[in-house]
Design an enzyme around this catalytic site. Structure first.
Site, PDB file in Angstrom:
ATOM      1  N   SER A   1       5.475 143.893  12.686  1.00 32.34           N
ATOM      2  CA  SER A   1       6.769 144.369  12.144  1.00 32.34           C
ATOM      3  C   SER A   1       7.946 143.771  12.917  1.00 32.34           C
ATOM      4  CB  SER A   1       6.837 145.894  12.143  1.00 32.34           C
ATOM      5  OG  SER A   1       6.489 146.424  13.391  1.00 32.34           O
TER       6      SER A   1
ATOM      7  N   HIS B   1      -6.572 147.364  20.017  1.00 36.09           N
ATOM      8  CA  HIS B   1      -5.219 146.790  20.074  1.00 36.09           C
ATOM      9  C   HIS B   1      -5.316 145.313  20.413  1.00 36.09           C
ATOM     10  CE1 HIS B   1      -0.957 146.322  20.919  1.00 36.09           C
ATOM     11  NE2 HIS B   1      -0.810 147.415  20.218  1.00 36.09           N
TER      12      HIS B   1
ATOM     13  N   ASP C   1      -1.439 155.395  16.858  1.00 32.66           N
ATOM     14  CA  ASP C   1      -1.696 155.983  15.544  1.00 32.66           C
ATOM     15  C   ASP C   1      -2.838 156.985  15.539  1.00 32.66           C
ATOM     16  OD1 ASP C   1       0.314 154.389  14.304  1.00 32.66           O
ATOM     17  OD2 ASP C   1      -1.029 152.684  14.461  1.00 32.66           O
TER      18      ASP C   1
ATOM     19  N   HIS D   1      -1.933 147.658  11.036  1.00 33.93           N
ATOM     20  CA  HIS D   1      -0.706 147.902  11.819  1.00 33.93           C
ATOM     21  C   HIS D   1      -0.285 149.365  11.573  1.00 33.93           C
ATOM     22  CE1 HIS D   1       2.872 147.101  14.010  1.00 33.93           C
ATOM     23  NE2 HIS D   1       3.565 146.375  13.150  1.00 33.93           N
TER      24      HIS D   1
ATOM     25  N   ARG E   1       1.536 155.870  24.465  1.00 34.24           N
ATOM     26  CA  ARG E   1       2.159 156.601  23.350  1.00 34.24           C
ATOM     27  C   ARG E   1       1.169 157.628  22.791  1.00 34.24           C
ATOM     28  NH1 ARG E   1       3.585 151.529  19.706  1.00 34.24           N
ATOM     29  NH2 ARG E   1       1.392 151.190  20.216  1.00 34.24           N
TER      30      ARG E   1
HETATM   31  N1  HAX Z   1     -13.082 149.472  14.820  1.00 33.34           N
HETATM   32  C1  HAX Z   1     -14.010 148.573  14.457  1.00 33.34           C
HETATM   33  N2  HAX Z   1     -13.942 147.267  14.772  1.00 33.34           N
HETATM   34  C2  HAX Z   1     -12.904 146.869  15.528  1.00 33.34           C
HETATM   35  C3  HAX Z   1     -11.907 147.761  15.987  1.00 33.34           C
HETATM   36  C4  HAX Z   1     -12.026 149.115  15.594  1.00 33.34           C
HETATM   37  N3  HAX Z   1     -11.115 150.020  15.919  1.00 33.34           N
HETATM   38  N4  HAX Z   1     -11.013 147.067  16.725  1.00 33.34           N
HETATM   39  C5  HAX Z   1     -11.419 145.788  16.734  1.00 33.34           C
HETATM   40  N5  HAX Z   1     -12.549 145.661  15.992  1.00 33.34           N
HETATM   41  C6  HAX Z   1     -13.279 144.437  15.690  1.00 33.34           C
HETATM   42  C7  HAX Z   1     -12.376 143.454  14.967  1.00 33.34           C
HETATM   43  O1  HAX Z   1     -12.291 143.768  13.589  1.00 33.34           O
HETATM   44  C8  HAX Z   1     -13.031 142.136  15.283  1.00 33.34           C
HETATM   45  O2  HAX Z   1     -14.164 142.056  14.467  1.00 33.34           O
HETATM   46  P1  HAX Z   1     -14.653 140.611  13.868  1.00 33.34           P
HETATM   47  O3  HAX Z   1     -14.931 139.764  15.073  1.00 33.34           O
HETATM   48  O4  HAX Z   1     -15.863 140.960  13.061  1.00 33.34           O
HETATM   49  O5  HAX Z   1     -13.518 140.086  13.055  1.00 33.34           O
HETATM   50  C9  HAX Z   1     -13.543 142.351  16.723  1.00 33.34           C
HETATM   51  O6  HAX Z   1     -13.645 143.776  16.899  1.00 33.34           O
HETATM   52  C10 HAX Z   1     -12.628 141.792  17.785  1.00 33.34           C
HETATM   53  O7  HAX Z   1     -11.340 142.312  17.578  1.00 33.34           O
HETATM   54  P2  HAX Z   1     -10.317 142.490  18.803  1.00 33.34           P
HETATM   55  O8  HAX Z   1     -10.069 141.135  19.359  1.00 33.34           O
HETATM   56  O9  HAX Z   1     -10.803 143.547  19.724  1.00 33.34           O
HETATM   57  O10 HAX Z   1      -9.045 143.094  18.064  1.00 33.34           O
HETATM   58  P3  HAX Z   1      -7.912 142.306  17.259  1.00 33.34           P
HETATM   59  O11 HAX Z   1      -6.873 141.890  18.246  1.00 33.34           O
HETATM   60  O12 HAX Z   1      -8.486 141.260  16.375  1.00 33.34           O
HETATM   61  O13 HAX Z   1      -7.340 143.450  16.330  1.00 33.34           O
HETATM   62  C11 HAX Z   1      -6.558 145.626  15.810  1.00 33.34           C
HETATM   63  C12 HAX Z   1      -6.554 144.488  16.843  1.00 33.34           C
HETATM   64  C13 HAX Z   1      -5.582 146.682  16.233  1.00 33.34           C
HETATM   65  C14 HAX Z   1      -6.143 145.054  14.449  1.00 33.34           C
HETATM   66  C15 HAX Z   1      -8.003 146.194  15.722  1.00 33.34           C
HETATM   67  O14 HAX Z   1      -8.340 146.753  16.966  1.00 33.34           O
HETATM   68  C16 HAX Z   1      -8.185 147.211  14.618  1.00 33.34           C
HETATM   69  O15 HAX Z   1      -8.454 146.814  13.484  1.00 33.34           O
HETATM   70  N6  HAX Z   1      -8.034 148.536  14.919  1.00 33.34           N
HETATM   71  C17 HAX Z   1      -8.110 149.584  13.903  1.00 33.34           C
HETATM   72  C18 HAX Z   1      -6.825 149.657  13.103  1.00 33.34           C
HETATM   73  C19 HAX Z   1      -5.692 150.205  13.948  1.00 33.34           C
HETATM   74  O16 HAX Z   1      -5.821 151.220  14.613  1.00 33.34           O
HETATM   75  N7  HAX Z   1      -4.543 149.520  13.900  1.00 33.34           N
HETATM   76  C20 HAX Z   1      -3.336 149.971  14.592  1.00 33.34           C
HETATM   77  C21 HAX Z   1      -3.069 149.158  15.855  1.00 33.34           C
HETATM   78  C22 HAX Z   1      -1.817 149.591  16.569  1.00 33.34           C
HETATM   79  C23 HAX Z   1      -0.624 149.307  15.750  1.00 33.34           C
HETATM   80  O17 HAX Z   1      -0.239 148.205  15.441  1.00 33.34           O
HETATM   81  N8  HAX Z   1       0.004 150.337  15.307  1.00 33.34           N
HETATM   82  O18 HAX Z   1       0.964 150.196  14.421  1.00 33.34           O
END
Ligand code: HAX
Length: 445
Positions: free
Chosen positions: A241, A318, A373, A271, A327
Site C-alpha cells: 500500500s 511477514h 492482522d 496484505h 502491533r
Molecule cells: N501460512 C502458510 N504458508 C505461508 C505463510 C502462512 N501464514 N506465510 C508464508 N507462507 C509460505 C509462502 O506462501 C511461501 O510458500 P511457497 O514457497 O509455496 O510460495 C513460503 O511460505 C515462503 O514465504 P515467506 O518467504 O515466509 O513469506 P513471503 O515474504 O513470501 O510472504 C506473507 C509474506 C505475509 C505474504 C505471507 O507470510 C502470508 O501469506 N501470510 C498470510 C497472509 C497475511 O497474514 N498477510 C498479512 C501480512 C501483514 C500485512 O501486510 N498486513 O497488512
C-alpha cells in the site's frame, strides 16, 4: 500559510537541499548486492526506496520516526479519559518528525474537522454501486470520486513550479485524511445498516467521531479505534500500500489517485485484507469443529489441515519481520486490559500459542509469528463490529496517515519517477552463462 504547513516548509526545504548535497557526494556509492532469487521473489530486502516516516527492523518491528510502538503509546498526546494515543499526534510526528504536545494534536484535529465535509457527488457515486460490493472497492471508488477536487491536479494544469509541488499535495492530503472517516462510515452504514447514516459529532476527536459515525459509542471502542488508527498508519515504504501510493505519486498523479491505488493493493488477502481473512478462518474453524472443544490440539490439527490444503494461515508471516509483530502485542495488551475473557480473543491467543511451532516446522515459512492482522478482528467483533468484510477499510483509513505524510515529503524532496529495469528469463540465463557468477546469501535488514 497554515501553522503546520509553515513548520513543514521550514523542515522540508533545507532537507531537500541536504539530500541534493548528499547525493552529489554519494551518487555512485554502492549499496549492497542482490540475487536472482530476490528479483523473482518480489524484490524483498533490496534497498531501493527512501521513506522518511518509519523504518522496519526485522527483529524489533516498526519505529515511527525512531519511536517504537510502546514508546508512542507512552509519549504521544492522549485525552484525559483515554490512555491510547491520538492518531492526530502520530500524523504530526510522521509529517514533522517531532512528538507534538496536546495543543498541536488538537490543532490538526481542528483542521481535519473543518475539512471533513464530503461533496455530494461522492455519496452519489457510492450510491450507484451495488450494496454488496466489497467495502474496499466502494472505498477506492469513493476516494477516486473526490479527485475532481484535487488542488494538485488543478495547480499542475495551471502551471506549477517543481519547487511548489509539495504545497497543493499537502492541501490534498489534509483534505483527503479529513474526509476518509466520513466516506468509510457512509459505506458501512449503507452496506450493513440499511443506509441509516449518522451525522458527525464535531465535539469528538478524529477516531471517536469515526466510531460514532459507524454507530459505536462505547468509550472503550473509542480507545481501541485510537490505538487501531495509530498502529496501522505506517510500516516503512516497501509494503504494497505504501509503495503503490509512492509509485503512482511518482508520475505526479495527485493524492486521490495515488492513495486509491494504494488502497487497491491493501485490498489483497496477503496484505490488509488478511484482517478479515483471520476472522473468517477462525469462524470456519469453529463451524467445522462443531461441538468439538476448541482445545489447543484441535487448533493445531486445523492449522495442519489449512497447510495441507495449500492455503495460508492468515495473520501469520511477514515479508520483513522475523518476530511477533509489536502491533499484535499492543492489541494483545489492550485486550488483556479491556476484555480478557472474550471467547474470540482467547481463541486468537490460543492460536498464537500453537501456530508458530507448526509453521516453523514447515521449514519454508520464514516468519512463523503473528502480524498485526492476527488480532484486530477479534477486538472489533468484541465491540460488536461483526461485518468483517469492512475491517480492511478501517486499516485503509489509518494507512492514509503514513502514506500521505510520505507523499507530501516525496514532492518536497523532488523524488523522481520510478522506473526499475525489468529483464526476461532468457536475459537472466544469458547473464548467468556469460559470467563467472558469484553466489551470495541475500541480506535481510
Ligand atoms: N501460512 C502458510 N504458508 C505461508 C505463510 C502462512 N501464514 N506465510 C508464508 N507462507 C509460505 C509462502 O506462501 C511461501 O510458500 P511457497 O514457497 O509455496 O510460495 C513460503 O511460505 C515462503 O514465504 P515467506 O518467504 O515466509 O513469506 P513471503 O515474504 O513470501 O510472504 C506473507 C509474506 C505475509 C505474504 C505471507 O507470510 C502470508 O501469506 N501470510 C498470510 C497472509 C497475511 O497474514 N498477510 C498479512 C501480512 C501483514 C500485512 O501486510 N498486513 O497488512
Amino acid at each position: 500559510m497554515g501553522y503546520i504547513k509553515q513548520r513543514f516548509a521550514a523542515k522540508a526545504i533545507p532537507m531537500a537541499a541536504e539530500i541534493r548535497e548528499f547525493l552529489k557526494q554519494n551518487e555512485n556509492t554502492e549499496l549492497g548486492t542482490y540475487t536472482i532469487g530476490q528479483v523473482y521473489g518480489g524484490m524483498k530486502s533490496i534497498k531501493a526506496l527512501v521513506t522518511e516516516t518509519s523504518l522496519l527492523d526485522p527483529e524489533e518491528g516498526i519505529r515511527f520516526r525512531g519511536y517504537t510502538i510502546p514508546e508512542l503509546r507512552e509519549k504521544l498526546p492522549h485525552l484525559e479519559s483515554c490512555t491510547e494515543p491520538l492518531p492526530e499526534g502520530l500524523f504530526h510526528l510522521l509529517l514533522l518528525d517531532e512528538i507534538p504536545n496536546f495543543q498541536d494534536a488538537q490543532h490538526i484535529a481542528n483542521v481535519w474537522a473543518r475539512r471533513a465535509i464530503v461533496p455530494l457527488h461522492v455519496f452519489k457515486a457510492i450510491d450507484r454501486l451495488p450494496r454488496d460490493m466489497h467495502p474496499m472497492t466502494q472505498f477506492s471508488i469513493g476516494i477516486m470520486a473526490m479527485q475532481s477536487e484535487s488542488h494538485f491536479a488543478k495547480a499542475y494544469r495551471a502551471g506549477l513550479n517543481k519547487k511548489e509541488y509539495w504545497d497543493p499535495m499537502y492541501e490534498d492530503a489534509m483534505t483527503l485524511i479529513a474526509r476518509l472517516p466520513r466516506i468509510a462510515a457512509y459505506i458501512y452504514r449503507r452496506s450493513y445498516k440499511k443506509g441509516k447514516h449518522i451525522e458527525p459529532n464535531p465535539e469528538l476527536d478524529w477516531s471517536a467521531n469515526f466510531a460514532h459515525m459507524l454507530g459505536y459509542n462505547q468509550p472503550d471502542f473509542y480507545s481501541y479505534m485510537r490505538l487501531f488508527l495509530t498502529i496501522h498508519a505506517d510500516h516503512e515504504g516497501g509494503n504494497v500500500s505504501a509503495h503503490t501510493t509512492h509509485l503512482v505519486g511518482s508520475t505526479l498523479s495527485d493524492a486521490y489517485l495515488s492513495f486509491a491505488s494504494g488502497m487497491n493493493g491493501l485490498a489483497g488477502p496477503l496484505h490488509g485484507l488478511a484482517n478479515q481473512e483471520v476472522i473468517r478462518w477462525i469462524l470456519d474453524m469453529k463451524k467445522k469443529l462443531g461441538k468439538t472443544a476448541l482445545t489447543k490440539e484441535a487448533i493445531e490439527n486445523y492449522i495442519r489441515q489449512t497447510l495441507a490444503d495449500g492455503k495460508v494461515v492468515p495473520g501469520y508471516g511477514h515479508a520483513v519481520l522475523r518476530k511477533t509483530d509489536p502491533r499484535f502485542l499492543a492489541q494483545m495488551e489492550f485486550a488483556k486490559k479491556h476484555c480478557p475473557d472474550d471467547e474470540l480473543v482467547n481463541i486468537v491467543w490460543n492460536v498464537y500459542e500453537v501456530a508458530p511451532k507448526i509453521l516453523g516446522e514447515t521449514g519454508k515459512i520464514k516468519n512463523p509469528w503473528p502480524n498485526v492482522d492476527a488480532h484486530s478482528g477479534s477486538l472489533l467483533v468484541h465491540y460488536g463490529l461483526v461485518e468483517y468484510d469492512f475491517y480492511t477499510v478501517l486499516f485503509g483509513v489509518s494507512r492514509a496517515l503514513g502514506v500521505l505524510a510520505s507523499l507530501i515529503w516525496d514532492r518536497a524532496l523532488g523524488m523522481g519517477i520510478e522506473r526499475p529495469k525489468s529483464v526476461t528469463t532468457q536475459w537472466l540465463k544469458d547473464y548467468v552463462a556469460s559470467k563467472t557468477v558469484k553466489k551470495v546469501e541475500p541480506v535481510i535488514s
